[in-house]
Design a protein around this motif. Structure first.
Motif, PDB file in Angstrom:
ATOM      1  N   GLU A 175      45.909  44.075  52.679  1.00  0.00           N
ATOM      2  CA  GLU A 175      46.274  45.663  52.404  1.00  0.00           C
ATOM      3  C   GLU A 175      47.071  45.755  51.524  1.00  0.00           C
ATOM      4  O   GLU A 175      46.663  46.420  50.735  1.00  0.00           O
ATOM      5  CB  GLU A 175      46.001  45.641  53.425  1.00  0.00           C
ATOM      6  CG  GLU A 175      44.245  45.828  54.124  1.00  0.00           C
ATOM      7  CD  GLU A 175      44.433  46.869  55.643  1.00  0.00           C
ATOM      8  OE1 GLU A 175      44.807  48.314  55.310  1.00  0.00           O
ATOM      9  OE2 GLU A 175      45.207  46.907  56.476  1.00  0.00           O
ATOM     10  N   VAL A 176      48.240  44.966  51.597  1.00  0.00           N
ATOM     11  CA  VAL A 176      49.687  44.810  51.245  1.00  0.00           C
ATOM     12  C   VAL A 176      49.061  44.467  49.607  1.00  0.00           C
ATOM     13  O   VAL A 176      49.220  45.315  48.476  1.00  0.00           O
ATOM     14  CB  VAL A 176      49.865  44.220  51.730  1.00  0.00           C
ATOM     15  CG1 VAL A 176      51.781  44.433  50.486  1.00  0.00           C
ATOM     16  CG2 VAL A 176      50.611  44.497  53.254  1.00  0.00           C
ATOM     17  N   ILE A 177      48.437  43.252  49.663  1.00  0.00           N
ATOM     18  CA  ILE A 177      48.166  42.824  48.057  1.00  0.00           C
ATOM     19  C   ILE A 177      47.071  43.680  47.726  1.00  0.00           C
ATOM     20  O   ILE A 177      47.650  44.128  46.459  1.00  0.00           O
ATOM     21  CB  ILE A 177      47.334  41.376  47.927  1.00  0.00           C
ATOM     22  CG1 ILE A 177      48.499  40.110  49.099  1.00  0.00           C
ATOM     23  CG2 ILE A 177      46.991  40.613  47.540  1.00  0.00           C
ATOM     24  CD1 ILE A 177      47.847  39.263  48.929  1.00  0.00           C
ATOM     25  N   ALA A 178      46.348  44.168  48.482  1.00  0.00           N
ATOM     26  CA  ALA A 178      45.186  45.099  47.552  1.00  0.00           C
ATOM     27  C   ALA A 178      46.285  46.152  46.684  1.00  0.00           C
ATOM     28  O   ALA A 178      46.375  47.108  45.740  1.00  0.00           O
ATOM     29  CB  ALA A 178      43.946  46.134  48.145  1.00  0.00           C
ATOM     30  N   LEU A 179      47.006  46.802  47.337  1.00  0.00           N
ATOM     31  CA  LEU A 179      47.904  47.849  47.543  1.00  0.00           C
ATOM     32  C   LEU A 179      48.402  47.974  46.323  1.00  0.00           C
ATOM     33  O   LEU A 179      49.364  49.014  45.631  1.00  0.00           O
ATOM     34  CB  LEU A 179      48.573  48.583  48.531  1.00  0.00           C
ATOM     35  CG  LEU A 179      47.362  49.443  49.832  1.00  0.00           C
ATOM     36  CD1 LEU A 179      48.500  49.810  51.058  1.00  0.00           C
ATOM     37  CD2 LEU A 179      47.331  50.401  49.338  1.00  0.00           C
ATOM     38  N   SER A 180      49.178  46.582  46.373  1.00  0.00           N
ATOM     39  CA  SER A 180      50.245  46.257  45.317  1.00  0.00           C
ATOM     40  C   SER A 180      49.924  46.624  43.501  1.00  0.00           C
ATOM     41  O   SER A 180      50.426  46.664  42.701  1.00  0.00           O
ATOM     42  CB  SER A 180      51.192  44.765  45.629  1.00  0.00           C
ATOM     43  OG  SER A 180      49.844  43.894  45.649  1.00  0.00           O
ATOM     44  N   GLY A 181      48.776  46.011  43.724  1.00  0.00           N
ATOM     45  CA  GLY A 181      47.589  46.121  42.066  1.00  0.00           C
ATOM     46  C   GLY A 181      47.614  45.001  41.384  1.00  0.00           C
ATOM     47  O   GLY A 181      47.976  45.293  40.324  1.00  0.00           O
ATOM     48  N   LEU A 182      47.982  43.867  42.367  1.00  0.00           N
ATOM     49  CA  LEU A 182      48.540  42.461  41.644  1.00  0.00           C
ATOM     50  C   LEU A 182      46.798  42.519  41.205  1.00  0.00           C
ATOM     51  O   LEU A 182      46.219  42.210  41.854  1.00  0.00           O
ATOM     52  CB  LEU A 182      49.028  41.293  42.788  1.00  0.00           C
ATOM     53  CG  LEU A 182      48.819  40.264  41.887  1.00  0.00           C
ATOM     54  CD1 LEU A 182      50.367  40.056  41.140  1.00  0.00           C
ATOM     55  CD2 LEU A 182      49.487  39.145  43.453  1.00  0.00           C
ATOM     56  N   ASP A 183      46.848  41.231  39.827  1.00  0.00           N
ATOM     57  CA  ASP A 183      45.790  41.002  39.397  1.00  0.00           C
ATOM     58  C   ASP A 183      45.649  39.575  39.072  1.00  0.00           C
ATOM     59  O   ASP A 183      47.208  38.840  39.245  1.00  0.00           O
ATOM     60  CB  ASP A 183      46.015  41.821  37.366  1.00  0.00           C
ATOM     61  CG  ASP A 183      44.599  41.751  36.544  1.00  0.00           C
ATOM     62  OD1 ASP A 183      44.223  40.348  36.878  1.00  0.00           O
ATOM     63  OD2 ASP A 183      44.936  42.355  35.933  1.00  0.00           O
ATOM     64  N   ALA A 184      44.223  39.960  39.925  1.00  0.00           N
ATOM     65  CA  ALA A 184      44.600  37.520  39.810  1.00  0.00           C
ATOM     66  C   ALA A 184      44.195  36.927  38.446  1.00  0.00           C
ATOM     67  O   ALA A 184      44.479  35.978  39.166  1.00  0.00           O
ATOM     68  CB  ALA A 184      42.850  37.810  40.743  1.00  0.00           C
ATOM     69  N   ARG A 185      44.804  37.893  37.325  1.00  0.00           N
ATOM     70  CA  ARG A 185      44.331  36.893  36.121  1.00  0.00           C
ATOM     71  C   ARG A 185      46.190  36.617  35.821  1.00  0.00           C
ATOM     72  O   ARG A 185      46.153  36.078  34.762  1.00  0.00           O
ATOM     73  CB  ARG A 185      43.369  37.650  35.530  1.00  0.00           C
ATOM     74  CG  ARG A 185      42.138  37.926  35.658  1.00  0.00           C
ATOM     75  CD  ARG A 185      41.063  39.042  34.604  1.00  0.00           C
ATOM     76  NE  ARG A 185      42.396  40.515  34.929  1.00  0.00           N
ATOM     77  CZ  ARG A 185      41.747  40.998  34.279  1.00  0.00           C
ATOM     78  NH1 ARG A 185      40.265  41.227  33.206  1.00  0.00           N
ATOM     79  NH2 ARG A 185      42.199  42.203  34.593  1.00  0.00           N
ATOM     80  N   ALA A 186      47.041  37.683  36.879  1.00  0.00           N
ATOM     81  CA  ALA A 186      48.309  37.657  36.354  1.00  0.00           C
ATOM     82  C   ALA A 186      48.979  36.196  36.624  1.00  0.00           C
ATOM     83  O   ALA A 186      48.540  35.204  37.290  1.00  0.00           O
ATOM     84  CB  ALA A 186      49.304  38.622  37.221  1.00  0.00           C
ATOM     85  N   SER A 187      49.995  35.653  35.958  1.00  0.00           N
ATOM     86  CA  SER A 187      50.839  34.604  36.093  1.00  0.00           C
ATOM     87  C   SER A 187      52.359  35.191  36.332  1.00  0.00           C
ATOM     88  O   SER A 187      52.992  35.971  36.019  1.00  0.00           O
ATOM     89  CB  SER A 187      50.366  33.688  34.350  1.00  0.00           C
ATOM     90  OG  SER A 187      51.546  34.039  33.417  1.00  0.00           O
ATOM     91  N   LEU A 188      53.041  34.270  36.688  1.00  0.00           N
ATOM     92  CA  LEU A 188      54.020  34.377  37.113  1.00  0.00           C
ATOM     93  C   LEU A 188      55.253  34.710  36.482  1.00  0.00           C
ATOM     94  O   LEU A 188      56.425  35.170  36.573  1.00  0.00           O
ATOM     95  CB  LEU A 188      54.555  32.938  37.755  1.00  0.00           C
ATOM     96  CG  LEU A 188      55.927  33.068  39.474  1.00  0.00           C
ATOM     97  CD1 LEU A 188      55.049  34.354  40.905  1.00  0.00           C
ATOM     98  CD2 LEU A 188      55.925  32.068  40.088  1.00  0.00           C
TER      99      LEU A 188
END
Length: 306
Positions: free
Chosen positions: A106-119
């Motif tokens: 839930e926290v990861i989803a709420l953060s809006g993190l894109d699975a295609r993102a890079s560090l």
């Protein structure tokens, strides 16, 4: 004199030839240098490189003009992110710390993190702002751990009670601040208060229930009446009317009688504890009618009139 003159001319003529040769060589070498400096010579491989560069530019231009970049972004994200992932800087591990009411996913989803993102191209501030907009989260910190790990630390606002007012039900913190609308069954375990400003007195209500822990499990909700006192609604629908003062003492007195006589399990609508020297029961209509009949029968039996 004539012999000496001929000898002198002969020597000059012999010495002049080497000097003239040297002068001609120097002049020729200087001319060659000037000629070389004026020439433009293309190094080997430059032409092939330019041809490859032209083809690359043409391919990139066609990629964008043809609209293929949109499909690429949907599938792989931005080009910088795709390149960074190719070099091992994708986000492979995500640690979430400080979550108790919210699950990790839930926290990861709420953060809006894109699975295609890079560090390298991830902006932690964007994720922190997204999490800060969640009422249940007081603050959040995002840490990038190269080459492929991300850490999310959050501090939650702890749900303390459920508050109901004018048909709206919200989850509130210990200070009464509304956290979010009540839409999750996991909050049913929290104390339930009803009425104007009841949210500001949730600690008082919780303390009241703690006075008689055995009774707490039988209480469905507490209603703040006129901002002065509490009425408790039991699970079976019976109301306990508490006094404005010494409410804890009244509850203990009721519980002593409840254990022996099971007052709340009788056909009653309400049990009034507001008077210190007595307990008043409000019967259901059926029980009241039956009670009236019983009283009339007793009066007749004693020879009186109803």
């Amino acid at each position: 004199m004539d012999g000496a003159g001929r000898l002198t001319g002969s020597v000059k003529s012999w010495l002049g030839k080497p000097a003239e040769a040297i002068a001609l060589y120097r002049a020729s070498r200087a001319a060659r240098r000037r000629a070389r400096s004026g020439q433009f010579r293309i190094r080997r491989g430059i032409g092939s490189s330019l041809a490859l560069l032209f083809l690359a530019i043409s391919g990139i231009a066609g990629f964008f003009i043809g609209g293929h970049d949109a499909g690429f972004r949907r599938e792989y994200g931005t080009i910088p992110d795709a390149l960074a992932r190719a070099f091992g800087f994708g986000i492979r591990q995500i640690a979430v710390e400080g979550a108790s009411e919210l699950a990790r996913d839930e926290v990861i989803a709420l953060s809006g993190l894109d699975a295609r993102a890079s560090l390298p191209f991830l902006d932690p501030k964007d994720l922190q702002e997204n999490l800060a907009r969640v009422p249940l989260i007081a603050e959040a910190t995002i840490t990038k751990l190269y080459p492929d790990r991300l850490r999310i630390d959050i501090r939650e606002r702890m749900p303390y009670a459920i508050w109901q007012l004018d048909g709206e039900v919200k989850v509130v913190a210990a200070d009464g601040t509304a956290i979010e609308p009540f839409n999750d069954a996991r909050f049913l375990r929290l104390p339930h208060v009803v009425g104007k400003e009841a949210n500001l007195r949730v600690k008082e209500y919780a303390t009241l229930l703690e006075a008689v822990p055995e009774l707490g499990a039988k209480v469905r909700a507490g209603t703040l009446v006129a901002g002065r006192r509490w009425d408790l609604k039991l699970m079976n629908g019976v109301d306990l009317k508490l006094p404005e003062e010494s409410a804890e003492e009244a509850l203990r007195r009721f519980w002593t009688l409840e254990k022996e006589h099971k007052l709340s399990e009788r056909a009653v609508l309400a049990i009034d504890l507001r008077l210190p020297d007595r307990i008043a029961l409000r019967l259901t209509e059926e029980a009241a009618a039956q009670h009236a009949e019983d009283v009339a029968a007793r009066i007749k039996k004693l020879g009186g009139r109803v």
